[in-house]
Design a protein around this motif. Structure first.
Motif, PDB file in Angstrom:
ATOM      1  N   ASP A 102       0.855  -1.180   0.000  1.00 54.74           N
ATOM      2  CA  ASP A 102       0.000   0.000   0.000  1.00 54.74           C
ATOM      3  C   ASP A 102       0.893   1.233   0.000  1.00 54.74           C
ATOM      4  N   GLN A 103       0.692   2.088  -0.971  1.00 55.70           N
ATOM      5  CA  GLN A 103       1.468   3.321  -1.110  1.00 55.70           C
ATOM      6  C   GLN A 103       2.975   3.076  -1.010  1.00 55.70           C
ATOM      7  N   GLY A 104       3.421   2.048  -1.730  1.00 56.91           N
ATOM      8  CA  GLY A 104       4.847   1.784  -1.818  1.00 56.91           C
ATOM      9  C   GLY A 104       5.463   1.138  -0.594  1.00 56.91           C
ATOM     10  N   THR A 105       4.629   0.670   0.336  1.00 54.80           N
ATOM     11  CA  THR A 105       5.154   0.019   1.545  1.00 54.80           C
ATOM     12  C   THR A 105       4.560  -1.373   1.695  1.00 54.80           C
ATOM     13  N   ILE A 106       5.401  -2.308   2.144  1.00 62.48           N
ATOM     14  CA  ILE A 106       4.943  -3.680   2.363  1.00 62.48           C
ATOM     15  C   ILE A 106       4.161  -3.727   3.674  1.00 62.48           C
TER      16      ILE A 106
END
Ligand code: ZN
Length: 156
Positions: free
Chosen positions: A50-54
Motif C-alpha cells: 500500500d502506497q509503496g510500503t509492504i
C-alpha cells in the motif's frame, strides 16, 4: 565447530522449525513463485503493498532448511518496509552470498542473516538461500507495476 558456527546453526534451525510469516495471504497485491530445481525448493511469496510500503508479507515454503530459514528471516525483515528499501536489502544479501572478495558489513536490521554467511562455503546451497530473495525482487517489480501474479522464478 566454533561457538559462532554453533549459534548460526541454532538460528537456522529455529527459523526452519518455526518459520515466521508462513502461509497464504488472501487478496495479496503481488504474488510470485520461486523454484530451485537443484534442491527441489519451492515457495510462493505474497505481498500486500500500500502506497509503496509492504503492509503484509507471507511465504509458503516447501523446501530445505536453508531455503525455509532464509525465507523466514527475509519476511521478518521486510514487513512494514518501503519497497525501495526492500530492494536495497535484497542487494546487500545477494552481495553477501555471491561476492567472493567482498566482506559485507550487514546493517543492524539484518543481524540474524549473518547466520547464512557460512552457506557461502557450499556453492550448491547458495541457490537455496537466494531463492526467497530473488522471488522477492519479482514480487516487488510486480507490486510496482500494478500487482498480480508472476511467472515462476528459477534461481540460476
Ligand atoms: Zn534447498
Amino acid at each position: 565447530m566454533s561457538l559462532s558456527d554453533e549459534l548460526y546453526r541454532e538460528t537456522i534451525l529455529d527459523h526452519y522449525h518455526n518459520p515466521r510469516n508462513q502461509g497464504v495471504l488472501e487478496h495479496a497485491t503481488a504474488e510470485a513463485e520461486g523454484v530451485n530445481p537443484l534442491c527441489g525448493d519451492e515457495l510462493t511469496l505474497f505481498l500486500n503493498v500500500d502506497q509503496g510500503t509492504i503492509k503484509d508479507i507471507k511465504i509458503k515454503s516447501r523446501g530445505c532448511s536453508i531455503n525455509t530459514a532464509s525465507g523466514s528471516m527475509m519476511t521478518e525483515l521486510m514487513a512494514g518496509m518501503p519497497l525501495d528499501r526492500a530492494v536495497e536489502f535484497v542487494s546487500i544479501f545477494k552481495t553477501m552470498m555471491l561476492d567472493k572478495e567482498k566482506e559485507v558489513e550487514l546493517p543492524d536490521e539484518m543481524e540474524d542473516l549473518e547466520a547464512l554467511k557460512g552457506v557461502k562455503r557450499y556453492p550448491v546451497r547458495i541457490k537455496c538461500a537466494l531463492l526467497p530473495w530473488n522471488t522477492m525482487l519479482e514480487a516487488i517489480e510486480l507490486a510496482k507495476h500494478g500487482g498480480g501474479k508472476a511467472a515462476p522464478v528459477t534461481t540460476e
